[in-house]
Design an enzyme around this catalytic site. Structure first.
Site: not given
Ligand code: GUN
Length: 293
Positions: A96, A119, A52
């Site tokens: 996350q 998200d 990211k």
């Molecule tokens: N863990 C796996 N996929 C995601 C996501 O799209 N966002 C977040 N915050 N954690 C994740």
């Protein structure tokens, strides 16, 4: 059969975002700013967060990672979220997942300021999505909609079958594709672990979205001729054909199904590259105050 090239589409969108960020800097001192909160040492989470950060850097979005040890308490993490919520220099915030067991993910997600919830996980934003109000769409479903739109795939009146009902993919994509919108206006059926006749239902789909997390589950006999097949799965399986001894496969048996499908997303290079781009699009929206203003 046409391959839906997620890698190329993701790059196109990144170029568009980079142009928008550059234009934004004419009127703002700082580019959009995304903060990722990372708790603990989970290797997969570390990789996701690193990817990211890399993607942000490519388009001019500022990214910061706030790292905390596994031992952080729920109360402390709630305070961290609150602190970020109130920092005017931060546009978007993701925590996350997964979080350590002693921390309630639900409580943390509900603490996030919905205006910064890039998200799209906050219940308020999930509700806005269901009501077809402007909101941040969750990354994978948003990426799928972008692919459908950019490949000009017709959706109105089509029969869409979703395999899987997870909160982050199956459930939201089923809501999105049944909305009165484009992409949308589909007749959607959601199949899951308790579904009877899953194979027959899958075969009735004009658009088949596969997000069940089982390697190469969907075979040729489960797919209608010329169907649009979107494969959300990603799995590492042993292979004697690669140096690493592994290769990546999806939930769909690509070699077989690709001969019958009208459109298909490959793995890797299909839905995967689109998810990070969705996060970038949401962060740009947050910075532009397009949704909450
Ligand atoms: N863990 C796996 N996929 C995601 C996501 O799209 N966002 C977040 N915050 N954690 C994740």
């Amino acid at each position: 059969m046409k391959i839906i090239d997620g890698k190329e589409t993701a790059q196109q969108i990144k170029n568009e975002i980079a142009d928008e960020v550059a234009a934004m800097l004419n009127s703002r001192e700082q580019g959009p700013h995304l903060v990722a909160v990372l708790v603990g040492e989970d290797p997969a989470s570390q990789t996701y967060v690193r990817n990211k950060e890399k993607a942000c850097a490519q388009v001019g979005i500022i990214s910061s990672v706030y790292k905390y040890p596994e031992s952080i308490s729920e109360k402390e993490l709630l305070e961290v979220v609150d602190f970020i919520n109130n920092d005017d220099e931060i546009d978007g915030l993701i925590v996350q997942l997964p979080l350590p067991k002693h921390i309630s993910e639900k409580k943390i997600i509900e603490k996030i300021n919905p205006a910064k919830d890039v998200d799209g996980f906050h219940p308020l934003n999930v509700g806005r999505m269901a009501l077809n109000l402007p909101t941040y769409l969750p990354a994978t479903p948003y990426g799928i909609l972008q692919l459908i739109e950019r490949y000009n795939i017709e959706t109105e009146g089509k029969s869409c079958v979703v395999l899987g009902r997870s909160h982050i993919v199956g459930s939201p994509i089923s809501i999105l594709l049944s909305r009165k919108a484009y992409p949308g206006n589909c007749t959607v059926t959601v199949c899951h672990s308790r579904t009877k006749n899953l194979k027959q239902i899958a075969k009735s789909a004009d658009i088949l979205i596969v997000a069940m997390g089982q390697p190469q589950f969907v075979t040729e006999d489960m797919v209608k001729k010329d169907a649009v097949v979107i494969d959300v799965g990603i799995h590492r399986v042993p292979s004697d054909k690669t140096k690493s001894g592994f290769r990546l496969v999806g939930d769909v048996l690509f070699d077989e199904v690709s001969k019958k499908a009208g459109y298909i997303t490959p793995v890797p290079g299909g839905v995967g590259p689109m998810t990070i781009v969705s996060l970038l699009m949401n962060t740009l929206k947050a910075a532009k105050k397009e949704i909450y203003f």
